[in-house]
Enzyme design. Structure first.
Site, short mmCIF file in Angstrom:
data_model
loop_
_atom_site.label_atom_id
_atom_site.label_comp_id
_atom_site.label_asym_id
_atom_site.label_seq_id
_atom_site.Cartn_x
_atom_site.Cartn_y
_atom_site.Cartn_z
N SER A 36 0.74 -1.31 -0.02
CA SER A 36 0.00 0.31 0.01
C SER A 36 0.95 1.33 -0.17
O SER A 36 1.98 1.58 0.17
CB SER A 36 -0.87 0.17 1.17
OG SER A 36 -1.31 -1.43 1.53
N1 SAH Z 1 -0.06 -4.74 4.41
C1 SAH Z 1 0.73 -4.90 2.93
C2 SAH Z 1 -0.99 -4.91 1.91
C3 SAH Z 1 -0.81 -6.41 0.81
S1 SAH Z 1 -1.62 -5.70 -0.57
C4 SAH Z 1 1.45 -4.85 2.82
O1 SAH Z 1 1.68 -3.50 3.77
O2 SAH Z 1 2.73 -4.72 1.94
C5 SAH Z 1 -2.68 -6.39 0.25
C6 SAH Z 1 -3.13 -8.47 0.47
O3 SAH Z 1 -3.54 -8.96 0.87
C7 SAH Z 1 -2.13 -9.60 -0.88
O4 SAH Z 1 -0.62 -9.34 0.04
C8 SAH Z 1 -3.46 -10.23 -0.54
O5 SAH Z 1 -2.91 -11.55 -1.58
C9 SAH Z 1 -4.13 -10.16 -0.01
N2 SAH Z 1 -5.39 -10.88 0.90
C10 SAH Z 1 -6.70 -11.19 -0.20
N3 SAH Z 1 -7.88 -11.81 0.19
C11 SAH Z 1 -6.80 -12.01 1.62
C12 SAH Z 1 -7.88 -13.27 2.11
N4 SAH Z 1 -8.94 -13.37 2.64
N5 SAH Z 1 -6.66 -12.98 3.61
C13 SAH Z 1 -5.86 -12.98 3.43
N6 SAH Z 1 -4.68 -11.93 2.95
C14 SAH Z 1 -5.57 -11.90 2.17
#
Ligand code: SAH
Length: 189
Positions: A36
């Protein structure tokens, strides 16, 4: 701001993105996912209203960057990622950086993480059509849940506060997140 100064974002992005690691923008992290925008992490964390003693649940570990920010601010972070490769990479990163108060689980976070519930704060880094019931249930009374909810192409960032009567909802603005894929999110396509 101190937490953002402390966490080295260049450790959380792939080599091709290192030159942009300190831009205030989302960056690709592989597996079709992005880390993000730091400003969005900052709004989310600020709206969790943390004091320092909390156990926080994060859904969507991704690179682990937001979990590392949270780890600077609270006692314990539990973070859940559905893509196994991202979960193991993030866990290795936390170990290498000595971030011992962050616990990563490979699971469908749309169901929360019941073994460590309740949580004083929960945040979600992927968007569901509406707040997943398990996350509402795993929030402590007085706790805050910050998550994007809405359509696939645009969502509203919501802050929900659990009271002994129910949930108070505040809209924090329009955002765009990757989909929350899982039982209480969007189906896998
Ligand atoms: N907080 C992260 C943002 C990653 S983007 C950072 O700082 O890098 C969002 C993430 O949510 C992705 O890696 C995606 O695979 C994950 N995601 C999507 N659906 C999900 C679910 N049901 N349970 C856990 N993770 C999930």
């Amino acid at each position: 701001l101190e937490a953002f100064r402390t966490v080295p974002r260049h450790e959380f992005v792939p080599p091709e993105s290192i030159v942009r690691a300190y831009d205030d923008s989302p960056l690709p992290i592989g597996d079709g996912q992005t880390t993000s925008q730091p400003y969005v992490v900052a709004i989310t964390v600020a709206k969790l209203g943390l004091q320092g003693h909390e156990r926080v649940l994060e859904i969507g570990t991704g690179s682990g960057y937001a979990a590392a920010i949270l780890g600077e601010l609270v006692c314990e972070v539990v973070t859940v990622e559905r893509i196994e490769h991202l979960a193991t990479t993030a866990a290795a990163r936390f170990a290498r950086l000595g971030l011992t108060n962050i616990h990563v689980h490979h699971a469908d976070g749309s169901l929360g993480w019941a073994p460590a519930a309740p949580y004083e704060a929960i945040c979600v880094a992927a968007a569901a059509p509406k707040p997943p019931p398990a996350l509402l249930a795993q929030l402590a009374i007085g706790g805050r849940l910050v998550l994007p909810a809405g359509a696939l192409d645009q969502q509203t960032l919501l802050q929900l506060t659990r009271t002994d009567q129910g949930y108070l909802e505040h809209e924090l603005g329009a955002v765009y997140f990757v989909p929350l894929v899982g039982e209480a999110g969007w189906p896998e396509t």
